[in-house]
Design a protein around this motif. Sequence first.
Motif, short mmCIF file in Angstrom:
data_model
loop_
_atom_site.label_atom_id
_atom_site.label_comp_id
_atom_site.label_asym_id
_atom_site.label_seq_id
_atom_site.Cartn_x
_atom_site.Cartn_y
_atom_site.Cartn_z
N CYS A 36 10.05 19.23 2.26
CA CYS A 36 9.26 18.00 2.41
C CYS A 36 7.83 18.26 1.96
O CYS A 36 7.10 19.02 2.59
CB CYS A 36 9.31 17.54 3.87
N VAL A 37 7.44 17.64 0.85
CA VAL A 37 6.07 17.73 0.33
C VAL A 37 5.42 16.37 0.49
O VAL A 37 5.84 15.39 -0.14
CB VAL A 37 6.07 18.16 -1.15
N LEU A 38 4.41 16.27 1.33
CA LEU A 38 3.76 14.99 1.61
C LEU A 38 2.92 14.55 0.43
O LEU A 38 2.14 15.32 -0.12
CB LEU A 38 2.89 15.11 2.87
N LYS A 39 3.09 13.28 0.04
CA LYS A 39 2.33 12.69 -1.06
C LYS A 39 2.38 11.18 -0.92
O LYS A 39 3.13 10.64 -0.09
CB LYS A 39 2.91 13.12 -2.40
N ASN A 40 1.58 10.48 -1.72
CA ASN A 40 1.62 9.02 -1.71
C ASN A 40 2.96 8.53 -2.25
O ASN A 40 3.42 8.99 -3.30
CB ASN A 40 0.48 8.44 -2.56
N GLU A 41 3.58 7.61 -1.54
CA GLU A 41 4.90 7.12 -1.93
C GLU A 41 5.02 5.64 -1.63
O GLU A 41 4.25 5.07 -0.85
CB GLU A 41 5.99 7.89 -1.18
N GLU B 230 0.84 -1.19 0.00
CA GLU B 230 0.00 0.00 0.00
C GLU B 230 0.88 1.24 0.00
O GLU B 230 1.87 1.32 0.73
CB GLU B 230 -0.92 0.00 1.22
N MET B 231 0.54 2.21 -0.82
CA MET B 231 1.27 3.47 -0.86
C MET B 231 0.63 4.44 0.12
O MET B 231 -0.58 4.68 0.09
CB MET B 231 1.25 4.06 -2.28
N LEU B 232 1.46 4.99 0.99
CA LEU B 232 0.98 5.86 2.05
C LEU B 232 1.69 7.20 1.99
O LEU B 232 2.64 7.40 1.24
CB LEU B 232 1.19 5.19 3.42
#
Length: 565
Positions: A172-177, A40-42
């Motif tokens: 830091c840019v939060l995204k699905n990873e 799962e990408m979180l």
Amino acid sequence: MEVHVARFALLLCITVATSASSQTCEPKKVNDNPWFHVREMLIGCWTSFVAEDNTEVHILNLAAMKDKVFSLELNNAKPMNLILTSPETIYGLYNINADVNIYLNNSSPINLRGNQHHNNVHKQDFPTQDEELVRWAQQKFGGVTSFTTVRNLIRISSTGAAGTTNTGSHHCVLKNEDASEKHFMKIETTTLASPFTSCSPQQQIPRGEAELHIINIPENASTCNVSLRMDTKEIRVFLRGPQGTTWIILSQHTRFGSNNDILLPALAHRVPPSYTMNSDNAEDVQRKALDVFKVSTFTSYTELRPVGSTIVMALVRNESLAEPSPETVPEPVVTDIAPHQMPLLMQLYTSPDYRSPLDPNTRVQSDKRIYAEISGHALGDIILTIKVIGCIVHSKGLCPVEKELPFIPEACSPNSCPNSTRLSFSLDQLQELTSTTWDLECSVKLCSSEKCGDGGRVKRNLEVTQPCLQPPTPPCFDFGLPGVLGIAFGGFLIGVLLIGALWFIKIKTGYPTGLDMRSTAANLPGCPCSGAKRQPVSTNPSPSENSSANASIGSTQSTPTSSMA
């Protein structure tokens, strides 16, 4: 006779049915898919930030912990400040070195236990929301190296590598990873609760043919975004899912077909569905895949129901299924491929007809023009064009030299060179340099319509030799009639000028002793001097005044001294 014909027809039908059924397989539920790892990408981020004291800053968000106990193994980690957060009560066992400091919220439900470095565990008041926590860490430490969200963590350990990425960004840019890309740590979790079935036909893939993998998401499953990370070798995938599903291709060169939208991040391009298929029956999907790719069999069939809204499926390398074919020609290129980019090949030629490839070990003279062809593999049904941005050469000697190499694009029709571009170089500027071994490197972009993405670099070695220089021949003068007349007239003028100059000197300085012109010079006005010695002047009257002068000359003249007296 009719009985025999009927039996033969029945036997033929059975044979055809058996052959047809061997092309498909019946999927069965398995605990672990032998072809794909599903993750799962979180939410997370990864930057190149390092504090002034060479300390990294990492945030670990532990969510949905099925097992309430986890382990931290950071005894060989780089110096770091590790911030732990979790919404539920969990217990952690840590093994850290003296350069690792752990930060917990004052009201954190995380309970840590360790055998040493107890003073390295700090409690402070900081927010627990993701974005607010990132801002707090940036204010306290100057930045954030990584933010990682993990579900059902069992164990996390350090690989000993630096925790930074090479993207160059400090923000830091939060995204699905996909957290598995972070090479500085190893994350072990419980298996993602995503039930799937899988199978593989008994018929083997013909040697040299690319693998075909089929992925099917049933119609009644929730829609999601599925990222596919394939093997580096050429591969084909057939993707089917309910309406609204988006497939994200992260592989380097993959051919695909799907009834859903496909996103190519490297090109920032979205591919619309290539066919329509509402049936999610396993056999129907398998036959459709065989028909789309015009093949007789496939490698694997996987059917799954995603749990999360965004997952990543990574193909498991299985070397026993597809042995690489031996190379019959020398490797023409060394590629430098960034992640998610298409591999490129560069081949050199010595003539503009592009018929005779240049062997990598062959030396070329620096006064020759070199022709190059850069090619790549097709990405599914997309027509890609390769655009060369610039080329440079690096010397391989003790004193490395880097020079920009100008190039000229060469004409290339789509029929003669599909998925490739041609250009030519002049190596004149390498004549003045002593190095003979070079690396030729070109940066390219991959374009689809008007949209272009970074295509990476392609590199090729180049052996250069200086041309054989001929000794200079002395000039040969060939005079014609105009030249002869000009030389004669020039000589005449020079003679006249020289005579005039001598005459001018003569009248200004007097005659030289070699000229017997004493009597004449005595009567010339403006010639006060003579080359002969002057005689004393007599005081006697002239013969016209004294007729007896001739008789008395002998008695009156004496020596020059007596006369002067």
